[in-house]
Design a protein around this motif. Sequence first.
Motif, PDB file in Angstrom:
ATOM      1  N   ILE A  11      14.114  -4.439 -32.380  1.00  0.00           N
ATOM      2  CA  ILE A  11      14.404  -3.430 -33.406  1.00  0.00           C
ATOM      3  C   ILE A  11      13.747  -2.110 -33.038  1.00  0.00           C
ATOM      4  N   SER A  12      14.465  -1.016 -33.249  1.00  0.00           N
ATOM      5  CA  SER A  12      13.914   0.328 -33.048  1.00  0.00           C
ATOM      6  C   SER A  12      13.907   1.079 -34.365  1.00  0.00           C
ATOM      7  N   LEU A  13      12.749   1.643 -34.698  1.00  0.00           N
ATOM      8  CA  LEU A  13      12.613   2.479 -35.885  1.00  0.00           C
ATOM      9  C   LEU A  13      12.559   3.963 -35.524  1.00  0.00           C
ATOM     10  N   SER A  14      12.781   4.291 -34.259  1.00  0.00           N
ATOM     11  CA  SER A  14      12.647   5.678 -33.815  1.00  0.00           C
ATOM     12  C   SER A  14      13.630   6.581 -34.552  1.00  0.00           C
ATOM     13  N   ALA A  15      13.076   7.568 -35.258  1.00  0.00           N
ATOM     14  CA  ALA A  15      13.916   8.520 -35.982  1.00  0.00           C
ATOM     15  C   ALA A  15      14.700   9.385 -35.002  1.00  0.00           C
ATOM     16  N   LYS A  16      15.869   9.812 -35.397  1.00  0.00           N
ATOM     17  CA  LYS A  16      16.695  10.658 -34.550  1.00  0.00           C
ATOM     18  C   LYS A  16      15.978  11.969 -34.264  1.00  0.00           C
ATOM     19  N   THR A  17      15.970  12.387 -32.992  1.00  0.00           N
ATOM     20  CA  THR A  17      15.320  13.621 -32.585  1.00  0.00           C
ATOM     21  C   THR A  17      16.334  14.542 -31.909  1.00  0.00           C
ATOM     22  N   SER A  18      16.093  15.850 -32.017  1.00  0.00           N
ATOM     23  CA  SER A  18      16.989  16.810 -31.355  1.00  0.00           C
ATOM     24  C   SER A  18      16.946  16.633 -29.851  1.00  0.00           C
ATOM     25  N   HIS A  19      15.755  16.376 -29.312  1.00  0.00           N
ATOM     26  CA  HIS A  19      15.647  15.982 -27.909  1.00  0.00           C
ATOM     27  C   HIS A  19      15.834  14.466 -27.873  1.00  0.00           C
ATOM     28  N   THR A  20      17.063  14.050 -27.657  1.00  0.00           N
ATOM     29  CA  THR A  20      17.428  12.649 -27.874  1.00  0.00           C
ATOM     30  C   THR A  20      16.641  11.632 -27.052  1.00  0.00           C
ATOM     31  N   PRO A  21      16.195  11.943 -25.818  1.00  0.00           N
ATOM     32  CA  PRO A  21      15.431  10.922 -25.082  1.00  0.00           C
ATOM     33  C   PRO A  21      14.130  10.519 -25.761  1.00  0.00           C
ATOM     34  N   TRP A  22      13.625  11.337 -26.692  1.00  0.00           N
ATOM     35  CA  TRP A  22      12.406  10.972 -27.401  1.00  0.00           C
ATOM     36  C   TRP A  22      12.663   9.930 -28.489  1.00  0.00           C
ATOM     37  N   SER A  23      13.916   9.678 -28.800  1.00  0.00           N
ATOM     38  CA  SER A  23      14.230   8.615 -29.765  1.00  0.00           C
ATOM     39  C   SER A  23      14.911   7.434 -29.080  1.00  0.00           C
ATOM     40  N   GLU A  24      14.669   7.308 -27.790  1.00  0.00           N
ATOM     41  CA  GLU A  24      15.173   6.179 -27.011  1.00  0.00           C
ATOM     42  C   GLU A  24      14.761   4.857 -27.673  1.00  0.00           C
ATOM     43  N   PRO A  25      15.722   3.997 -28.025  1.00  0.00           N
ATOM     44  CA  PRO A  25      15.370   2.761 -28.733  1.00  0.00           C
ATOM     45  C   PRO A  25      14.920   1.627 -27.829  1.00  0.00           C
ATOM     46  N   GLY A  26      15.143   1.766 -26.529  1.00  0.00           N
ATOM     47  CA  GLY A  26      14.871   0.674 -25.607  1.00  0.00           C
ATOM     48  C   GLY A  26      16.171   0.106 -25.096  1.00  0.00           C
ATOM     49  N   ALA A  27      16.660   0.654 -23.989  1.00  0.00           N
ATOM     50  CA  ALA A  27      17.997   0.327 -23.485  1.00  0.00           C
ATOM     51  C   ALA A  27      18.064  -1.105 -22.952  1.00  0.00           C
TER      52      ALA A  27
END
Length: 451
Positions: A167-183
């Motif tokens: 599970i990823s709780l990373s909030a959406k960020t404008s710089h999208t790689p910072w909200s990488e959920p774990g590919a």
Amino acid sequence: MLTFLGRSNRMCDGISRRSFLQVGGFTFGSMAALSLPQILQAEALSGNPRPNSHKAIINIFLAGGAPHQDMWEIKTEAPKEVRGEFSPISTSVPGIQIGECFPKIASMMDKFAIIRSIVGNSGGHDAYQCLSGWPRQHGTAIGGFPSMGSAISKMKGPVHKAMPPHISLSAKTSHTPWSEPGAPGFLGAAHQAFKPNNGGSENLTLNGVTLERLQNRKELLTGLDNLKREVDSTGMLDGVDSFTEAAFGVLTSSKLAEALDLSKEDPEVVARYGDGKPYKYQYDGAPTCNDHLLLARRLVQAGARSVSLSYGRWDSHGDNFGLVRHHGPRLDQAVSALVQDLEEKGMLDDVTVVVWGEFGRTPRINDKAGRDHWPRVNSALLAGGGMKTGQAIGKTNRLGEYPVERPIHFQNVISTLYHNLGIDTMTTTLNDPTGRPQFLVDEREPVEELV
């Protein structure tokens, strides 16, 4: 996507606890209804063992690269252009000092371990390496290497059918790689991260029923059962793959929804974590959502094996010290509360907490009172997982430029996290799409001081 509409307080990322609960990570249109025996048969064929114990990891990503020399290793002997504005404070472990912005962590240092000498940083401005151990560009020919969460999903499977393992709780960020959920990399979509509260235009409202009308668990589950029967009768569930099959199992249980509902938590515990507000220095990064750490504990307690989140925006090219004064005490409150919470619930030996970013910051302070990117050395804060805590491992030189004692590769930290989950990185492999076995990491030995 499943949406429950109603009214209540809002969570720190702008989504209310009750009024807008979305459970995401699947697409309707190609799912099949399977009986319990069929699901068990599919699990047996997949080779996923039935878990006897529940080890887990909470991976807290400090997006942007946190300044190691202003947090975990204050350079008191450095010249003023390097030294910075913070003073070291003593901790509960004699001989270990950390930055003044972290008094709560300092008071329980015996529960933590600090690594001050991480090397092998790729320099990429994203979470990929913190979640997998690999640079993003590595292994692209085979689909990329999987994140820890995806590998755990493949090897361990779910603890409970109603709770995704990854599970990823990373909030959406404008710089999208910072909200990488774990590919999932070469493991494929069946092992991608499940993202609660995920936005999207295609939402499924539960037959128009709002949470105000769902007075109790029985009524909620009845509505979900009716929904499942309606979908079954349309034939929409033909040709399902394992991912949508698992997603539908999640959506027909209230277990995930209950874990995400902080109104069910002890108010004193919620207050202990705090909310991380007011948000500052966020820009194109993540907010300082303290309640995400509490959600991570609740999800692990409910059966998740890997929970990742992005905390704050640490890319301090300007006003580095103002940023640390804002982010630091909030992180201090949330992480100390998480470790205390896990210990009180008897979970700390089974749950590993790691707090780190993609690289460190420059020793020399720039003309904007900031620190720039510095991949030569990184740091991490760890707790739980049965590790030997109450220690600081490694040391950088007087200016904080590079390790002079015990350099530890990024992948050795990842190996330690796998070790804490009962996975031997010296022998364990996963087959890539060509059928070739791939080790989880190249640097396969755990950090010996920790295990």
